[in-house]
Design a protein around this motif. Structure first.
Motif, short mmCIF file in Angstrom:
data_model
loop_
_atom_site.label_atom_id
_atom_site.label_comp_id
_atom_site.label_asym_id
_atom_site.label_seq_id
_atom_site.Cartn_x
_atom_site.Cartn_y
_atom_site.Cartn_z
N GLU A 231 12.68 28.28 37.12
CA GLU A 231 11.24 28.57 37.11
C GLU A 231 11.02 30.02 36.69
N GLU A 232 9.83 30.30 36.16
CA GLU A 232 9.53 31.66 35.73
C GLU A 232 9.26 32.59 36.91
N ASN A 233 8.70 32.04 37.97
CA ASN A 233 8.43 32.81 39.19
C ASN A 233 9.08 32.10 40.36
N PHE A 234 9.86 32.84 41.12
CA PHE A 234 10.58 32.24 42.24
C PHE A 234 10.85 33.32 43.28
N LYS A 235 11.40 32.93 44.42
CA LYS A 235 11.65 33.90 45.48
C LYS A 235 12.84 33.47 46.31
N SER A 236 13.34 34.39 47.12
CA SER A 236 14.35 34.07 48.12
C SER A 236 13.91 34.62 49.46
N GLU A 237 13.96 33.76 50.47
CA GLU A 237 13.67 34.17 51.84
C GLU A 237 14.90 34.03 52.73
N THR B 125 12.46 38.51 48.76
CA THR B 125 12.40 39.11 47.43
C THR B 125 11.69 38.13 46.50
N GLU B 126 10.73 38.63 45.76
CA GLU B 126 10.03 37.84 44.75
C GLU B 126 10.61 38.18 43.37
N PHE B 127 10.77 37.17 42.54
CA PHE B 127 11.37 37.36 41.22
C PHE B 127 10.49 36.76 40.13
N SER B 128 10.59 37.34 38.94
CA SER B 128 9.97 36.78 37.75
C SER B 128 10.95 36.87 36.59
N LEU B 129 10.95 35.85 35.77
CA LEU B 129 11.76 35.86 34.55
C LEU B 129 11.00 36.63 33.48
N LEU B 130 11.56 37.74 33.02
CA LEU B 130 10.93 38.53 31.97
C LEU B 130 11.34 38.05 30.58
N LYS B 131 12.63 37.66 30.46
CA LYS B 131 13.12 37.24 29.14
C LYS B 131 14.43 36.48 29.29
N LYS B 132 14.54 35.36 28.58
CA LYS B 132 15.82 34.67 28.50
C LYS B 132 16.69 35.35 27.46
N LEU B 133 17.95 35.57 27.80
CA LEU B 133 18.88 36.27 26.91
C LEU B 133 20.11 35.38 26.73
#
Length: 245
Positions: free
Chosen positions: A104-110, A135-143
């Motif tokens: 997913e583009e936006n996800f988190k870990s608790e 922690t909240e995460f976002s995918l900025l770019k696939k590499l």
């Protein structure tokens, strides 16, 4: 040319914000009391201009993480900044290059974290004895088979971003504690690379994690401050090379 250890990006009578290089401690290390430390380097520089100058740490960065860190310059600013950090009023944004791609583009870990949980002093996932962590995460770019991620730690546990990304199956590149720690070489990325493997230098050989930006209110004036730090040369080169895959 000698590597520049830090750059001051903001300074007034109450606080100083520094963009530090990877490999530099920000405060005392229990294993090496003689290692160079950013707080002492800054304090010595300030003492040349102001005999009573003193540096007050308010948060930390891992030695191998590059990017932004704040220090207070007096007791009042120190107290307010500490309170703002404790009450999550300071937004810290990190960028990391990880192995793998999130679904997913936006996800988190608790996942709950236990600090200093093993002989290697790692932060471990422990849902029974660990501390609440987010922690909240976002995918900025696939590499290719890697990812450039944004991480927003809501809590402030030691190694939080690194431990959460390992738990999610997205370890940060070159992480010696939570990943394989291996340097990244162009020859390993490009099948038709024709260079000399004996002369080749890694694109990056340290933790691919950068404290990219800070948003907060000045402890005394309460003016809004937003600061960003460009990627250091090794991380910028890594992202550039991976973008070509």
């Amino acid at each position: 040319m000698k590597k520049k250890l830090y750059e001051i990006v903001y300074e007034d009578k109450d606080l100083i914000i520094v963009n530090k290089s990877a490999g530099l401690l920000v405060t005392a290390d229990r294993w090496d009391s003689e290692a160079p430390r950013l707080d002492k380097i800054l304090e010595e520089a300030l003492l040349k201009k102001e005999p009573e100058a003193k540096i007050y740490p308010v948060h930390r960065l891992d030695k191998e993480t590059s990017g932004l860190i704040i220090y207070a310059l007096n007791a009042e600013a120190h107290k307010i900044l500490n309170d703002d950090f404790q009450n999550r009023r300071i937004e810290k944004i990190y960028h990391a290059v990880s192995a793998g791609c999130p679904r997913e583009e936006n996800f988190k870990s608790e996942a709950r974290l236990k600090i200093d949980g093993d002989k290697m002093h790692r932060t471990l996932i422990d849902e029974k004895k660990g501390k609440d962590s987010l922690t909240e995460f976002s995918l900025l770019k696939k590499l290719g088979r890697f990812s450039l991620l944004e991480a927003r730690p809501i809590t402030g546990r030691t190694h939080q971003i690194r431990a959460h990304l390992k738990h999610l199956g997205l370890p940060i590149l070159c992480d010696s504690l939570y990943g394989n720690g291996e340097p990244v070489y162009i020859s390993a990325l490009k099948k038709n690379w024709r260079g000399d493997k004996y002369e080749e230098r890694p694109i990056i050989s340290r933790l691919a994690l950068h404290a990219h930006s800070l948003k907060f209110f000045h402890p005394i004036s309460r003016e809004k401050i937003e600061i960003k730090a460009d990627y250091p040369k090794d991380m910028a080169s890594l992202i550039n090379q991976l973008s070509k895959l």
